[in-house]
Design a protein around this motif. Sequence first.
Motif, PDB file in Angstrom:
ATOM      1  N   MET A 199      71.064  42.562  96.178  1.00 52.93           N
ATOM      2  CA  MET A 199      71.923  41.983  95.165  1.00 52.93           C
ATOM      3  C   MET A 199      73.137  42.904  94.976  1.00 52.93           C
ATOM      4  SD  MET A 199      71.021  41.286  91.170  1.00 52.93           S
ATOM      5  CE  MET A 199      70.855  39.546  91.007  1.00 52.93           C
ATOM      6  N   PRO A 200      74.340  42.356  95.015  1.00 51.91           N
ATOM      7  CA  PRO A 200      75.531  43.203  94.858  1.00 51.91           C
ATOM      8  C   PRO A 200      75.696  43.693  93.424  1.00 51.91           C
ATOM      9  CG  PRO A 200      76.162  40.903  95.035  1.00 51.91           C
ATOM     10  CD  PRO A 200      74.678  40.959  95.265  1.00 51.91           C
ATOM     11  N   ILE A 201      76.345  44.826  93.267  1.00 50.19           N
ATOM     12  CA  ILE A 201      76.660  45.366  91.944  1.00 50.19           C
ATOM     13  C   ILE A 201      78.114  45.040  91.661  1.00 50.19           C
ATOM     14  CG2 ILE A 201      76.859  47.451  90.549  1.00 50.19           C
ATOM     15  CD1 ILE A 201      74.624  48.636  92.293  1.00 50.19           C
ATOM     16  N   PHE A 202      78.340  44.264  90.625  1.00 53.99           N
ATOM     17  CA  PHE A 202      79.684  43.845  90.261  1.00 53.99           C
ATOM     18  C   PHE A 202      80.274  44.791  89.221  1.00 53.99           C
ATOM     19  CE2 PHE A 202      77.470  39.985  91.601  1.00 53.99           C
ATOM     20  CZ  PHE A 202      78.310  39.577  92.627  1.00 53.99           C
ATOM     21  N   PRO A 203      81.589  45.046  89.274  1.00 54.68           N
ATOM     22  CA  PRO A 203      82.199  45.968  88.318  1.00 54.68           C
ATOM     23  C   PRO A 203      82.328  45.404  86.905  1.00 54.68           C
ATOM     24  CG  PRO A 203      83.857  45.121  89.810  1.00 54.68           C
ATOM     25  CD  PRO A 203      82.530  44.612  90.292  1.00 54.68           C
ATOM     26  N   LYS A 204      82.269  44.081  86.742  1.00 49.69           N
ATOM     27  CA  LYS A 204      82.344  43.469  85.413  1.00 49.69           C
ATOM     28  C   LYS A 204      81.137  42.568  85.215  1.00 49.69           C
ATOM     29  CE  LYS A 204      87.225  43.780  84.748  1.00 49.69           C
ATOM     30  NZ  LYS A 204      88.431  43.157  84.292  1.00 49.69           N
ATOM     31  N   HIS A 205      80.597  42.607  83.996  1.00 47.21           N
ATOM     32  CA  HIS A 205      79.415  41.828  83.666  1.00 47.21           C
ATOM     33  C   HIS A 205      79.641  41.080  82.367  1.00 47.21           C
ATOM     34  CE1 HIS A 205      76.706  43.674  86.639  1.00 47.21           C
ATOM     35  NE2 HIS A 205      77.522  44.690  86.505  1.00 47.21           N
ATOM     36  N   GLY A 206      79.164  39.857  82.326  1.00 48.72           N
ATOM     37  CA  GLY A 206      79.234  39.065  81.109  1.00 48.72           C
ATOM     38  C   GLY A 206      78.008  39.297  80.252  1.00 48.72           C
ATOM     39  N   ALA A 207      78.173  39.067  78.969  1.00 49.96           N
ATOM     40  CA  ALA A 207      77.063  39.161  78.022  1.00 49.96           C
ATOM     41  C   ALA A 207      77.337  38.167  76.905  1.00 49.96           C
ATOM     42  CB  ALA A 207      76.946  40.576  77.459  1.00 49.96           C
ATOM     43  N   ARG A 208      76.283  37.720  76.277  1.00 49.40           N
ATOM     44  CA  ARG A 208      76.470  36.802  75.159  1.00 49.40           C
ATOM     45  C   ARG A 208      75.343  36.977  74.161  1.00 49.40           C
ATOM     46  NH1 ARG A 208      77.032  31.084  76.667  1.00 49.40           N
ATOM     47  NH2 ARG A 208      78.397  31.923  78.254  1.00 49.40           N
ATOM     48  N   CYS A 209      75.617  36.534  72.955  1.00 56.39           N
ATOM     49  CA  CYS A 209      74.558  36.555  71.945  1.00 56.39           C
ATOM     50  C   CYS A 209      73.611  35.395  72.231  1.00 56.39           C
ATOM     51  CB  CYS A 209      75.159  36.463  70.543  1.00 56.39           C
ATOM     52  SG  CYS A 209      75.946  34.874  70.182  1.00 56.39           S
ATOM     53  N   HIS A 210      72.533  35.289  71.474  1.00 53.19           N
ATOM     54  CA  HIS A 210      71.495  34.292  71.725  1.00 53.19           C
ATOM     55  C   HIS A 210      72.018  32.862  71.604  1.00 53.19           C
ATOM     56  CE1 HIS A 210      67.426  32.780  71.997  1.00 53.19           C
ATOM     57  NE2 HIS A 210      67.644  32.053  70.926  1.00 53.19           N
ATOM     58  N   CYS A 211      72.827  32.587  70.580  1.00 51.90           N
ATOM     59  CA  CYS A 211      73.301  31.212  70.360  1.00 51.90           C
ATOM     60  C   CYS A 211      74.534  30.880  71.191  1.00 51.90           C
ATOM     61  CB  CYS A 211      73.566  30.973  68.877  1.00 51.90           C
ATOM     62  SG  CYS A 211      74.946  31.908  68.195  1.00 51.90           S
ATOM     63  N   GLY A 212      75.163  31.880  71.814  1.00 54.62           N
ATOM     64  CA  GLY A 212      76.311  31.637  72.674  1.00 54.62           C
ATOM     65  C   GLY A 212      77.653  31.627  71.967  1.00 54.62           C
ATOM     66  N   ASP A 213      77.674  31.881  70.662  1.00 53.75           N
ATOM     67  CA  ASP A 213      78.946  31.912  69.937  1.00 53.75           C
ATOM     68  C   ASP A 213      79.815  33.104  70.334  1.00 53.75           C
ATOM     69  OD1 ASP A 213      78.501  29.563  68.579  1.00 53.75           O
ATOM     70  OD2 ASP A 213      77.799  30.539  66.737  1.00 53.75           O
ATOM     71  N   VAL A 214      79.184  34.217  70.715  1.00 55.92           N
ATOM     72  CA  VAL A 214      79.909  35.436  71.097  1.00 55.92           C
ATOM     73  C   VAL A 214      79.703  35.679  72.588  1.00 55.92           C
ATOM     74  CG1 VAL A 214      80.142  37.916  70.738  1.00 55.92           C
ATOM     75  CG2 VAL A 214      79.584  36.428  68.796  1.00 55.92           C
ATOM     76  N   ILE A 215      80.807  35.832  73.304  1.00 54.35           N
ATOM     77  CA  ILE A 215      80.763  36.130  74.731  1.00 54.35           C
ATOM     78  C   ILE A 215      81.585  37.382  74.987  1.00 54.35           C
ATOM     79  CG2 ILE A 215      81.313  35.321  77.056  1.00 54.35           C
ATOM     80  CD1 ILE A 215      80.944  32.465  76.019  1.00 54.35           C
ATOM     81  N   LEU A 216      80.998  38.340  75.693  1.00 58.94           N
ATOM     82  CA  LEU A 216      81.649  39.616  75.991  1.00 58.94           C
ATOM     83  C   LEU A 216      81.791  39.780  77.497  1.00 58.94           C
ATOM     84  CD1 LEU A 216      79.337  41.885  73.805  1.00 58.94           C
ATOM     85  CD2 LEU A 216      81.502  40.888  73.105  1.00 58.94           C
ATOM     86  N   GLU A 217      82.745  40.614  77.878  1.00 56.52           N
ATOM     87  CA  GLU A 217      82.868  41.044  79.267  1.00 56.52           C
ATOM     88  C   GLU A 217      82.913  42.564  79.250  1.00 56.52           C
ATOM     89  OE1 GLU A 217      85.502  39.300  82.615  1.00 56.52           O
ATOM     90  OE2 GLU A 217      86.633  40.942  81.682  1.00 56.52           O
ATOM     91  N   ILE A 223      71.730  38.459  66.833  1.00 58.27           N
ATOM     92  CA  ILE A 223      71.424  39.236  68.029  1.00 58.27           C
ATOM     93  C   ILE A 223      72.426  40.379  68.192  1.00 58.27           C
ATOM     94  CG2 ILE A 223      71.371  39.139  70.575  1.00 58.27           C
ATOM     95  CD1 ILE A 223      68.884  37.945  69.152  1.00 58.27           C
ATOM     96  N   TYR A 224      71.903  41.562  68.464  1.00 53.44           N
ATOM     97  CA  TYR A 224      72.715  42.750  68.729  1.00 53.44           C
ATOM     98  C   TYR A 224      73.496  42.532  70.021  1.00 53.44           C
ATOM     99  CZ  TYR A 224      73.464  47.347  70.852  1.00 53.44           C
ATOM    100  OH  TYR A 224      74.008  48.417  71.499  1.00 53.44           O
ATOM    101  N   THR A 225      74.807  42.816  69.999  1.00 54.35           N
ATOM    102  CA  THR A 225      75.625  42.662  71.204  1.00 54.35           C
ATOM    103  C   THR A 225      76.087  44.003  71.766  1.00 54.35           C
ATOM    104  OG1 THR A 225      77.613  42.342  69.856  1.00 54.35           O
ATOM    105  CG2 THR A 225      76.433  40.354  70.612  1.00 54.35           C
TER     106      THR A 225
END
Length: 96
Positions: A1-19, A82-84
């Motif tokens: 599996m490749p290692i990407f330099p940027k990763h997405g993340a989100r809270c449980h309900c999907g209202d908050v999305i981070l990169e 959810i902790y982000t």
Amino acid sequence: MPIFPKHGARCHCGDVILERALPNWVESSRRYDRSVCKRKGEIGFSIPLSGLRIVQGAAWLTRYQLFNIRTAKHCFGKVCGIYTHHQHRFDPNVYA
């Protein structure tokens, strides 16, 4: 599996999305020793403040400042709780 330099993340309900920019996350990862982190089996890493971008839902984040000096800033989704991410107490120039 490749290692990407940027990763997405989100809270449980999907209202908050981070990169997160994680170019060397494998080398800098560690286990936290706080009791709540141990229970969750959390693996942590630090990134500079500029390495985190809130893609969506900044208004849906709430902050909880811990301990007496209130330097650590823990962020949670307002709806799901959810902790982000957090800003370190010992180094406020990085997020974890």
